[in-house]
Design a protein around this motif. Structure first.
Motif, PDB file in Angstrom:
ATOM      1  N   THR A  17       0.777  -0.975  -0.022  1.00 35.69           N
ATOM      2  CA  THR A  17      -0.202   0.054   0.024  1.00 35.69           C
ATOM      3  C   THR A  17       0.897   1.406  -0.088  1.00 35.69           C
ATOM      4  OG1 THR A  17      -0.284  -0.062   2.223  1.00 35.69           O
ATOM      5  CG2 THR A  17      -1.868  -1.151   1.262  1.00 35.69           C
ATOM      6  N   SER A  18       2.219   1.044  -0.267  1.00 36.30           N
ATOM      7  CA  SER A  18       2.888   2.170  -0.464  1.00 36.30           C
ATOM      8  C   SER A  18       2.701   3.461  -1.341  1.00 36.30           C
ATOM      9  CB  SER A  18       4.225   1.999  -0.705  1.00 36.30           C
ATOM     10  OG  SER A  18       4.698   1.331  -2.007  1.00 36.30           O
ATOM     11  N   SER A  19       1.952   3.016  -2.422  1.00 33.76           N
ATOM     12  CA  SER A  19       1.106   3.980  -3.207  1.00 33.76           C
ATOM     13  C   SER A  19      -0.020   3.378  -3.931  1.00 33.76           C
ATOM     14  CB  SER A  19       2.277   4.223  -4.472  1.00 33.76           C
ATOM     15  OG  SER A  19       2.319   3.347  -5.327  1.00 33.76           O
ATOM     16  N   ARG A  20      -0.739   4.315  -4.627  1.00 31.56           N
ATOM     17  CA  ARG A  20      -2.101   3.718  -5.328  1.00 31.56           C
ATOM     18  C   ARG A  20      -1.640   2.853  -6.550  1.00 31.56           C
ATOM     19  NH1 ARG A  20      -5.269   5.420  -9.448  1.00 31.56           N
ATOM     20  NH2 ARG A  20      -3.646   7.080 -10.223  1.00 31.56           N
ATOM     21  N   LYS A  21      -0.831   3.367  -7.143  1.00 35.06           N
ATOM     22  CA  LYS A  21      -0.269   2.680  -8.447  1.00 35.06           C
ATOM     23  C   LYS A  21       0.165   1.405  -8.188  1.00 35.06           C
ATOM     24  CE  LYS A  21       0.232   6.731 -11.117  1.00 35.06           C
ATOM     25  NZ  LYS A  21       0.908   7.748 -12.083  1.00 35.06           N
ATOM     26  N   ARG A  22       1.075   1.401  -7.103  1.00 36.29           N
ATOM     27  CA  ARG A  22       1.605   0.048  -6.579  1.00 36.29           C
ATOM     28  C   ARG A  22       0.558  -0.957  -6.128  1.00 36.29           C
ATOM     29  NH1 ARG A  22       5.402  -3.088  -8.324  1.00 36.29           N
ATOM     30  NH2 ARG A  22       5.062  -4.932  -7.040  1.00 36.29           N
ATOM     31  N   LEU A  23      -0.355  -0.533  -5.562  1.00 38.68           N
ATOM     32  CA  LEU A  23      -1.423  -1.357  -4.861  1.00 38.68           C
ATOM     33  C   LEU A  23      -2.300  -1.891  -6.182  1.00 38.68           C
ATOM     34  CD1 LEU A  23      -3.086  -2.701  -2.708  1.00 38.68           C
ATOM     35  CD2 LEU A  23      -4.324  -0.221  -2.286  1.00 38.68           C
ATOM     36  N   ILE A  24      -2.555  -1.109  -6.987  1.00 39.39           N
ATOM     37  CA  ILE A  24      -3.411  -1.583  -8.190  1.00 39.39           C
ATOM     38  C   ILE A  24      -2.643  -2.712  -8.950  1.00 39.39           C
ATOM     39  CG2 ILE A  24      -4.368  -0.688 -10.417  1.00 39.39           C
ATOM     40  CD1 ILE A  24      -5.009   2.011  -9.008  1.00 39.39           C
ATOM     41  N   ALA A  25      -1.533  -2.468  -9.305  1.00 32.15           N
ATOM     42  CA  ALA A  25      -0.544  -3.297  -9.831  1.00 32.15           C
ATOM     43  C   ALA A  25      -0.436  -4.743  -9.113  1.00 32.15           C
ATOM     44  CB  ALA A  25       0.735  -2.731 -10.164  1.00 32.15           C
ATOM     45  N   ASP A  26      -0.243  -4.441  -7.708  1.00 31.81           N
ATOM     46  CA  ASP A  26      -0.202  -5.672  -7.219  1.00 31.81           C
ATOM     47  C   ASP A  26      -1.570  -6.326  -7.100  1.00 31.81           C
ATOM     48  OD1 ASP A  26       2.439  -5.124  -6.534  1.00 31.81           O
ATOM     49  OD2 ASP A  26       1.957  -4.876  -4.203  1.00 31.81           O
ATOM     50  N   MET A  27      -2.689  -5.776  -6.946  1.00 32.74           N
ATOM     51  CA  MET A  27      -3.960  -6.490  -6.969  1.00 32.74           C
ATOM     52  C   MET A  27      -4.227  -7.121  -8.537  1.00 32.74           C
ATOM     53  SD  MET A  27      -6.002  -4.133  -4.443  1.00 32.74           S
ATOM     54  CE  MET A  27      -7.576  -5.084  -4.210  1.00 32.74           C
ATOM     55  N   LYS A  28      -3.867  -6.414  -9.525  1.00 30.49           N
ATOM     56  CA  LYS A  28      -4.283  -6.943 -10.746  1.00 30.49           C
ATOM     57  C   LYS A  28      -3.261  -7.936 -11.101  1.00 30.49           C
ATOM     58  CE  LYS A  28      -6.203  -3.046 -13.219  1.00 30.49           C
ATOM     59  NZ  LYS A  28      -6.022  -2.136 -14.395  1.00 30.49           N
ATOM     60  N   SER A  29      -2.237  -8.187 -10.409  1.00 30.12           N
ATOM     61  CA  SER A  29      -1.380  -9.416 -10.799  1.00 30.12           C
ATOM     62  C   SER A  29      -1.832 -10.567 -10.200  1.00 30.12           C
ATOM     63  CB  SER A  29       0.026  -9.214 -10.138  1.00 30.12           C
ATOM     64  OG  SER A  29      -0.054  -9.381  -8.612  1.00 30.12           O
ATOM     65  N   VAL A  30      -2.731 -10.571  -9.469  1.00 35.07           N
ATOM     66  CA  VAL A  30      -3.605 -11.818  -8.871  1.00 35.07           C
ATOM     67  C   VAL A  30      -4.542 -12.365  -9.976  1.00 35.07           C
ATOM     68  CG1 VAL A  30      -4.905 -12.936  -7.166  1.00 35.07           C
ATOM     69  CG2 VAL A  30      -3.346 -11.073  -6.518  1.00 35.07           C
ATOM     70  N   THR A  31      -4.630 -13.690 -10.121  1.00 39.44           N
ATOM     71  CA  THR A  31      -5.481 -14.029 -11.204  1.00 39.44           C
ATOM     72  C   THR A  31      -6.763 -14.429 -10.478  1.00 39.44           C
ATOM     73  OG1 THR A  31      -3.861 -15.139 -12.186  1.00 39.44           O
ATOM     74  CG2 THR A  31      -5.858 -16.045 -12.590  1.00 39.44           C
ATOM     75  N   LEU A  32      -7.699 -13.766 -10.965  1.00 37.30           N
ATOM     76  CA  LEU A  32      -8.895 -13.858 -10.408  1.00 37.30           C
ATOM     77  C   LEU A  32      -9.608 -15.248 -10.602  1.00 37.30           C
ATOM     78  CD1 LEU A  32     -10.885 -10.508 -11.341  1.00 37.30           C
ATOM     79  CD2 LEU A  32      -9.584 -11.051  -9.163  1.00 37.30           C
ATOM     80  N   ASN A  33      -9.504 -15.963 -11.623  1.00 38.50           N
ATOM     81  CA  ASN A  33     -10.023 -17.350 -11.657  1.00 38.50           C
ATOM     82  C   ASN A  33      -9.478 -18.358 -10.638  1.00 38.50           C
ATOM     83  OD1 ASN A  33     -11.158 -16.435 -13.951  1.00 38.50           O
ATOM     84  ND2 ASN A  33      -9.490 -17.190 -15.180  1.00 38.50           N
TER      85      ASN A  33
END
Length: 71
Positions: A17-33
């Motif tokens: 959570t160090s930055s909004r962009k980093r958080l978004i990138a980390d969350m998007k790296s997880v495969t939702l399936n």
């Protein structure tokens, strides 16, 4: 400013959570399936809210797991 639920805040705490962009990138790296449907939906909605806010708004957020907050 976007209103985040307790569940969304707790989910964000699992990532960088160090930055909004980093958080978004980390969350998007997880495969939702690979996850439960409810968690996948929570992740998707949280990312949408994060993308809709500014870095300044994100910097004003207090991101801490619910179990660590004082009652």
């Amino acid at each position: 400013m976007k209103n985040f639920t307790v569940e969304e805040i707790n989910l964000m705490c699992c990532f960088n959570t160090s930055s909004r962009k980093r958080l978004i990138a980390d969350m998007k790296s997880v495969t939702l399936n690979d996850m439960d449907g409810e968690i996948a939906e929570l992740m998707y909605k949280t990312v949408q809210k994060l993308e809709a806010m500014t870095d300044a708004e994100f910097d004003e957020l207090y991101i801490m797991p619910d179990s660590m907050m004082d009652d």
